[in-house]
Enzyme design. Structure first.
Site, PDB file in Angstrom:
ATOM      1  N   GLU A 284       0.808  -1.225   0.000  1.00 20.48           N
ATOM      2  CA  GLU A 284       0.000   0.000   0.000  1.00 20.48           C
ATOM      3  C   GLU A 284       0.834   1.265   0.000  1.00 20.48           C
ATOM      4  O   GLU A 284       0.433   2.275  -0.586  1.00 20.48           O
ATOM      5  CB  GLU A 284      -0.961   0.018   1.194  1.00 20.48           C
ATOM      6  CG  GLU A 284      -2.211  -0.844   1.029  1.00 20.48           C
ATOM      7  CD  GLU A 284      -2.023  -2.294   1.424  1.00 20.48           C
ATOM      8  OE1 GLU A 284      -0.882  -2.688   1.761  1.00 20.48           O
ATOM      9  OE2 GLU A 284      -3.006  -3.060   1.399  1.00 20.48           O
TER      10      GLU A 284
ATOM     11  N   HIS B 228     -11.099  -5.180  10.792  1.00 23.21           N
ATOM     12  CA  HIS B 228     -11.755  -5.131   9.479  1.00 23.21           C
ATOM     13  C   HIS B 228     -13.156  -4.549   9.560  1.00 23.21           C
ATOM     14  O   HIS B 228     -14.010  -4.902   8.756  1.00 23.21           O
ATOM     15  CB  HIS B 228     -11.860  -6.541   8.869  1.00 23.21           C
ATOM     16  CG  HIS B 228     -10.586  -7.098   8.349  1.00 23.21           C
ATOM     17  ND1 HIS B 228      -9.575  -7.527   9.148  1.00 23.21           N
ATOM     18  CD2 HIS B 228     -10.143  -7.286   7.075  1.00 23.21           C
ATOM     19  CE1 HIS B 228      -8.570  -7.987   8.408  1.00 23.21           C
ATOM     20  NE2 HIS B 228      -8.887  -7.842   7.148  1.00 23.21           N
TER      21      HIS B 228
HETATM   22  C1  LIG Z   1      -2.155  -4.350   4.730  1.00 15.39           C
HETATM   23  C2  LIG Z   1      -3.219  -5.230   4.173  1.00 15.39           C
HETATM   24  N1  LIG Z   1      -3.525  -5.130   2.867  1.00 15.39           N
HETATM   25  C3  LIG Z   1      -4.464  -5.908   2.328  1.00 15.39           C
HETATM   26  C4  LIG Z   1      -5.139  -6.821   3.093  1.00 15.39           C
HETATM   27  C5  LIG Z   1      -6.254  -7.680   2.478  1.00 15.39           C
HETATM   28  N2  LIG Z   1      -5.797  -9.051   2.312  1.00 15.39           N
HETATM   29  C6  LIG Z   1      -6.020  -9.974   3.250  1.00 15.39           C
HETATM   30  S1  LIG Z   1      -5.328 -11.431   2.876  1.00 15.39           S
HETATM   31  C7  LIG Z   1      -4.753 -10.835   1.424  1.00 15.39           C
HETATM   32  C8  LIG Z   1      -3.984 -11.716   0.498  1.00 15.39           C
HETATM   33  C9  LIG Z   1      -2.823 -12.282   1.175  1.00 15.39           C
HETATM   34  O1  LIG Z   1      -2.119 -13.072   0.287  1.00 15.39           O
HETATM   35  P1  LIG Z   1      -0.985 -13.994   0.851  1.00 15.39           P
HETATM   36  O2  LIG Z   1      -0.061 -13.208   1.700  1.00 15.39           O
HETATM   37  O3  LIG Z   1      -0.394 -14.695  -0.307  1.00 15.39           O
HETATM   38  O4  LIG Z   1      -1.728 -14.999   1.826  1.00 15.39           O
HETATM   39  P2  LIG Z   1      -2.843 -16.092   1.463  1.00 15.39           P
HETATM   40  O5  LIG Z   1      -4.171 -15.419   1.585  1.00 15.39           O
HETATM   41  O6  LIG Z   1      -2.569 -16.581   0.093  1.00 15.39           O
HETATM   42  O7  LIG Z   1      -2.672 -17.134   2.497  1.00 15.39           O
HETATM   43  C10 LIG Z   1      -5.090  -9.520   1.253  1.00 15.39           C
HETATM   44  C11 LIG Z   1      -4.738  -8.677   0.090  1.00 15.39           C
HETATM   45  C12 LIG Z   1      -4.814  -6.882   4.460  1.00 15.39           C
HETATM   46  N3  LIG Z   1      -5.444  -7.697   5.301  1.00 15.39           N
HETATM   47  N4  LIG Z   1      -3.845  -6.092   4.963  1.00 15.39           N
END
Ligand SMILES: Cc1ncc(C[n+]2csc(CCOP(=O)(O)OP(=O)(O)O)c2C)c(N)n1
Ligand SMILES: Cc1ncc(C[n+]2csc(CCOP(=O)(O)OP(=O)(O)O)c2C)c(N)n1
Ligand SMILES: [Mg+2]
Ligand SMILES: [Mg+2]
Lengths: 320, 338, 338, 320
Positions: free
Chosen positions: B68, B136
């Protein structure tokens, strides 16, 4: 710490899978009324952690955290009650599935991507301050490895030689964005030299490979050699959260992975191939795991919801 | 200024209204670009950018890594280059990782440059409670409003979502546009106000509150998802109880004190209903603003309800207890009219 | 609760008072550790951790890389491990890079854990104007106060700085401790109130405002560096003009509405003087809090002055125009007593 | 773009030095009433940038930004007037020394460590969007390279092949913290592989070496090969800001660096050694630079301060 056998790890994986499946049942009923992130397909990684960690080692996980909690020894009943929003939950129903805290076991989670590593770094610093020989495991997904805190924490751990193990679960997807499109390098482990860190990429569907690599990473950190990055590859079997339509992934890619690369099926096959156990024994093991979890779920469901009058408690532990 | 055409008015939901508005803005002005996590291929986790990547391509509608700071800061460089970036921060709660870019750069560069550099940036994000607990579920419009240089929008209906997004994108000032997750997920047919959405482009100007229900006994000031709760209670009381004037702020900055004060000057009673944290935020600003303008003597009763300085709990039983729902609104109206 | 010993009282400046307080806390409790940029070898860019590293070693007083997310987040892990981290964020303006750790983790974990995990963390930082423009001059206590789970302290004198820091470190709740850069750089001899600092440890409890000047016509509520301006004006008016009661809040959260309301109930006039941004912050909260408690009819006049929703400009001529200095306070008192 | 000769670069360095010295004069008089960060000792880096950049290339700098502004061609008078808080300044006196903005030249700065790179990344994206062939230079110090945005921006630039040049001025110190204590690796350029980036470390006191390396970095980015990291080593000759007591550095270390490793003296010696110019000519050049700057300063000092009544202008460009 004795290292569990492959059969024991398989049992743990069965328990993890059935735990996740039980949690899913709370979604359509709205017993779990927020998002739920399932780690189905990623069991071999958590099961590979078993046996390498001490009680005073810390594990800090993410939104997809249930299996790490189980691997760290958090009470499954308290966890499930928390996920089902019960007053008997690990956090009394205040935290919910994304916010699990077990102070004694030094286990915690966060719903914010990237926020796990700084907390783990604090545990790692505490280990050095106290001279305890403990290590701290910070978990992140592949997507989370692109956020700034990853860099800050690994650089500090490298500069200060802190016992930080960064465990990356690379399940190829961050919600709808594929790993390959969001990352400058073909792997994440190859970032290790930038931090003077130990680094390895391992097949995260192969519980034995994970076991060995994780033990190595922990040993590196525990020996005072500084941070370790362990990238375990896997595949997200479910939508990002339960209810995610998951239209952004090719259906056949997903179907194929589920059919051919399920870590439980792979481990089972290994056990059979090696003659460690027979079909019947393994089926019984699976049935037992399911039955135990079903019982747990049934019991948790009878627990009360937290009393509305307590909703303003705990803002300040001092009470004001 | 609001163009209301009776022709081609449809029932669409909030996420469709926003996507449609962005589509019209992008078609009008090739300098509009959309950046954020999952905004492209998926069309946003709430669908509010759906279809845009297919229409405008992956460069103008860009899925970003989870980074971000980087992609919010990119808006600054893009704005200096003459673009009009729309940046999606998936949940407003994530602002903690990139507030820097929003408040020290985007919000202040117009001023720091002595007016020489514009920041026509929209920070588009989702707030409000839908059961996902403390990290959230926040609204945080009070947080943005406290920081100078940012306009802050929080629409309550499909109609306003479309028109306010047009205003946000065409604004040369930076705008923080806070969609409500509950509204984003609400079915089109269930909206009781602002449900009709003209097909063509229209603008709902920033800074103009909307009197969604006229009344003479109490002025109820609210916004976003709370508008429908307030409306429901006001309608319920119609004829049988106090006559409640419901004002939908639409924008937190600029705050339309003219409309609020005109109403309070008639009713003498002010109730603020705010899903954000109560302390040090919007509700205090509305009350103080009215007291400053009209003088304390012009008021007979004042009250505010909101999330009383408590994080949002996970369990539904607890969540309901901290949110300012219809029961709480009824009780509060009782209190100020007692 | 404030222990005032006449023996061994000295004139020391604010940065010395804070360093001394931290030294006493670290000596009392080996779990207290200090982390931040330049806090060790240099003893802080304002000297408020001077001498600590020499006395307690480089592990307990740790110079960090410029990586606020990491070292602020470390406080969470350290707190879970039973430590009491004091984290310095050099200027409060930098909170934009690590608000996440402060508001979503440190501020909410006690609640999210159902009271099972304490966060005895002090976020120590410097705010206020000393000529360094928009990105290095903010106060932002209103920002922190809006977010649940954080206590917020902003002392006005060497005496209070020492005693409030003791309270902050011994608090089991997280505390954001905002030192004022102007006060940190002010010479000890020039303090007109709270200049005497006992040598031994003492605690100024959180949540208790201080009536620094008694008066009967106007209640002037303020804090931090504005206290001396308010005092100067009140003293100047003594005998010749309105009688001004000056309340130094000391802490923004908890807000001592008891003390404020007791005063306003007598004077009927409320003036808030706040160096933070006026909108959606402390001044609105004080006014609304009083109106809610006493009822609007109890007030005859209300006013607030502060930085009127403008970033802080660089040039001194502009900076003076946006700050609530003595002239502005005089004019505001005139207005509310007219 | 013609590349300046060494003699021309030396002249630029003299002008930069005298510019910085003129600014210092405003501190004791409080004409500059906030912090002032001087880049004395770092002139060879900015002078090495000359000739490689187009007008539509962007440069985004830090708190220590004057020389990058001069290298990008920002009007020195408008800059000095801004630094001296005059209404005639680049930003009308609203920004001050840490906040210089020149929209036409795509030059900007920030007072927040790490905040320069995301802005530069935006320019780099604009260059690709518009197909202009422009590049964006994001400047950071060695300390700033440890903050999260460094990672986020380089990863994105690597994944998307954006024309981002990260110029690290490694002056060995971040206020009181030495580079070696805050960084996991001996150099910063060696992080490049973690981002699929071009990387090089260069002696930032050697203007010819910088010139060559900077041109190479820019060419790499401009060619569409993705990001480049150029680490230029140097030494902070002054306190962190004017007025910093600077007691945390060994006095003799500093004295020695000033005496033996002044980039101006080194360049002068090269010019003499090569017979490009004689002592008298170079002295005259220095005197001319000083005189021009002194004149500039005198002129700027006569300018008015911004009118207090305008202090609330510009919060919103729309006027409300
Ligand atoms: C700072 C932040 N940005 C965006 C999100 C929204 N978000 C939650 S999980 C996720 C994807 C995470 O991907 P990854 O790290 O590969 O973990 P996975 O869900 O695949 O286990 C996102 C974008 C968040 N929780 N926190
Ligand atoms: C996010 C943030 N943290 C801390 C600071 C305070 N600060 C300003 S400059 C500086 C040191 C920067 O060191 P370096 O990047 O090496 O640049 P140099 O000053 O040596 O040119 C610090 C800590 C800041 N401005 N922003
Ligand atoms: Mg993933
Ligand atoms: Mg440096």
């Amino acid at each position: 710490m004795s290292t569990p056998t492959l059969l024991e790890r398989y049992r743990a994986m069965l328990e993890m899978r059935s735990f996740e499946e039980a949690c899913q049942q709370g979604v359509p009923t709205r017993e779990v009324h927020g998002e739920l992130h399932s780690a189905i397909g990623q069991e071999a990684i958590a099961a590979g952690m078993l046996g390498s960690l001490r009680e005073d080692d810390a594990v800090v996980s993410t939104h997809r955290n249930h299996l790490h909690a189980l691997a760290k020894g958090v009470d499954p009943r308290a966890m499930m009650a928390e996920i089902f929003e019960k007053s008997t939950g690990l956090c009394g129903g205040f935290g919910g599935h994304m916010h699990l805290f077990d102070k004694r076991l030094r286990f915690s989670t966060t719903g914010i991507v990237g926020a796990s590593l700084p907390v783990a770094l604090g545990h790692a610093y505490a280990a050095v301050l106290g001279g305890t020989g403990a290590v701290a495991v910070g978990v992140t997904g592949d997507g989370g490895a692109n956020i700034g805190s990853f860099h800050e924490c690994l650089n500090i751990a490298g500069a200060w030689k802190l016992p930080l193990v960064v465990l990356i679960e690379n399940n190829e997807w961050a919600i709808s964005v594929p790993f390959s499109e969001s990352t400058a390098t073909p792997t994440l482990a190859e970032r290790a030299p930038a931090y003077g860190a130990w680094g390895k990429r391992v097949d995260g569907l192969d519980v034995e490979a994970v076991t060995e690599a994780f033990a190595e990473a922990v040993a590196h950190a525990r020996a005072g050699h500084g941070p370790a990055i362990l990238e375990a590859t896997c595949y997200r079997f479910r939508g990002h959260y339960e209810g995610d339509l998951d239209l952004y992934r090719k259906a056949d890619e997903k179907a194929q992975r589920l059919a051919e690369r399920d870590p439980l099926a792979l481990t089972r096959q290994t056990l059979l191939d090696r003659g460690v156990a027979g079909e019947a024994e393994l089926d019984a093991m699976a049935a037992a795991a399911s039955a135990r979890t079903a019982e747990l779920l049934e019991s948790v469901r009878r627990d009360p919801s937290p009393a509305p009058a307590t909703a303003h408690d705990h803002v300040f532990v001092s009470g004001r | 200024m609001t163009v209301e055409t009776s022709a081609a008015v449809r029932n669409i939901n909030v996420s469709q209204a926003i996507a449609e508005s962005l589509r019209l803005e992008m078609a009008r002005d090739e300098k509009v670009v959309v950046l954020g996590e999952d905004v492209g291929l998926q069309g946003g986790v709430f669908g509010s950018t759906r279809g845009l990547q297919r229409e405008f391509g992956a460069m103008r509608v860009r899925d970003t890594p989870i980074a971000e700071m980087a992609f919010t800061g990119m808006a600054v460089g893009l704005a200096i280059e003459g673009y009009r970036p729309v940046v999606e921060i998936m949940f407003v709660d994530f602002i903690g990782v990139c507030l820097e870019q929003v408040f020290n750069a985007i919000g202040k560069i117009p001023y720091m440059s002595g007016g020489r550099v514009e920041m026509p940036v929209v920070i588009k994000t989702a707030g409000g409670c839908i059961g996902s607990a403390a990290q959230h579920s926040q609204c945080l419009w009070g947080t943005f409003a406290h920081l100078p240089g940012l306009k802050v929008v929080a629409p309550s209906s499909p109609h306003d979502s479309k028109g306010l997004m047009a205003a946000a994108v065409e604004s040369d000032d930076p705008v923080v546009f806070i969609e409500h997750k509950g509204l984003l997920l609400q079915k089109a047919a269930t909206f009781e106000h602002g449900a009709d959405v003209p097909k063509e482009r229209y603008v709902v100007p920033l800074g103009q509150a909307n009197v969604v229900h006229a009344g003479s006994d109490v002025t109820l000031v609210t916004l976003s998802a709370s508008v429908s709760d307030a409306l429901a209670v006001a309608q319920e009381l119609d004829g049988t109880g106090p006559s409640v004037e419901v004002i939908d702020l639409r924008t937190v900055v600029p705050l339309d004190l003219d409309t609020i004060c005109a109403s309070v000057a008639r009713t003498g009673r002010l109730l603020v209903v705010d899903e954000d944290y109560v302390g040090f935020g919007l509700s205090g600003e509305v009350i103080s603003g009215v007291v400053e303008r009209l003088g304390p003597q012009a008021l007979r009763a004042v009250k505010r309800i909101g999330v009383a300085d408590t994080p949002i709990p996970a369990a539904k039983s607890l969540e309901e207890a901290v949110l300012p729902g219809r029961d709480a609104i009824r009780r509060a109206i009782d209190e100020v009219t007692r």
